[in-house]
Design a protein around this motif. Sequence first.
Motif, short mmCIF file in Angstrom:
data_model
loop_
_atom_site.label_atom_id
_atom_site.label_comp_id
_atom_site.label_asym_id
_atom_site.label_seq_id
_atom_site.Cartn_x
_atom_site.Cartn_y
_atom_site.Cartn_z
N VAL A 76 13.00 -20.94 60.21
CA VAL A 76 14.31 -21.47 59.19
C VAL A 76 15.50 -21.30 59.99
O VAL A 76 16.04 -20.38 60.34
N GLN A 77 15.79 -22.67 60.42
CA GLN A 77 17.04 -22.73 61.19
C GLN A 77 18.27 -22.78 60.57
O GLN A 77 18.32 -23.18 59.24
N ASN A 78 19.37 -22.77 61.35
CA ASN A 78 20.70 -22.56 60.68
C ASN A 78 21.14 -24.04 60.31
O ASN A 78 22.03 -23.99 59.46
N ASP A 79 20.57 -24.97 60.62
CA ASP A 79 20.76 -26.51 60.26
C ASP A 79 20.31 -26.76 59.13
O ASP A 79 20.46 -27.92 58.57
N GLY A 80 19.46 -25.83 58.51
CA GLY A 80 18.74 -26.44 57.26
C GLY A 80 17.31 -26.88 57.35
O GLY A 80 16.66 -27.21 56.15
#
Length: 261
Positions: free
Chosen positions: A238-242
């Motif tokens: 689950v990435q910081n960019d969404g």
Amino acid sequence: MNKLRLAAVAMATGAVVAPLVVGTAAAQAETTAAPTAQATRAVGDLLKPGQILKPGQYRKSRNGKYRLIQQKDGNLVLYKGRKALWNTLTAGHKGAFTAMQKDGNLVVYKGRKPLWAANPGHHPGAFLAVQNDGNLVIYKGRKAIWWRNIYIGTLVSPQRLNPGQAVLSPNRKYTFIQQTDGNLVLYKGRKPLWATNPGRQPGAFTIMQSDGNLVTYKGRKPLWAANPGHHPGAFLAVQNDGNVVIYKGRKPLWWTGTTGR
């Protein structure tokens, strides 16, 4: 013992780092809302910075109902009476111990090898509390930075999301949650960005399988699957960019297409 900070996957720029440790399996979880700070002054309910749990040692809640024990088989387990509520899936590593590191990370080691870590980020001075409500929480001051029904950044085999459990992005902006109604949903704050929508299926759970597939089950019945192909060792990020992505190494296999939303 040298300090070892097992950083969560930080991929806001697109860089991918494979997870280093096996994560937790929580058996009883109801909500991903941040827990409320509780008074934990009694001896025995805290694991403070620099302290360790050797095999057979434990901490217990002030009311005596919950006990977190470093078992001799290597597993770190939270019990209510004789019922196991949560564990680190590190059984089979006799002699393992748990360290509340001074950098704020909770890590299970066998010798110098990390077997599991909470990965809450860099929070010097943070401590672990075994609470009267059955929650297991890492606090920095009065702020909860990790608790037992969340993962930070990644989901690796054989980790699963039981109802109410979630994976948070390292920056905490995005929540990938297995809802109690059976739906697997990605949120930005309170805004849903993506969902599996299997219909009302209370009790459904989602597992990151050893073959690289992410599957939601109700009992033994599959309700939804990512189906990225056969890729043993793949993991979910689950990435910081969404974006939510299944990777094999650095190669993306499947994603939600929610970057920047």
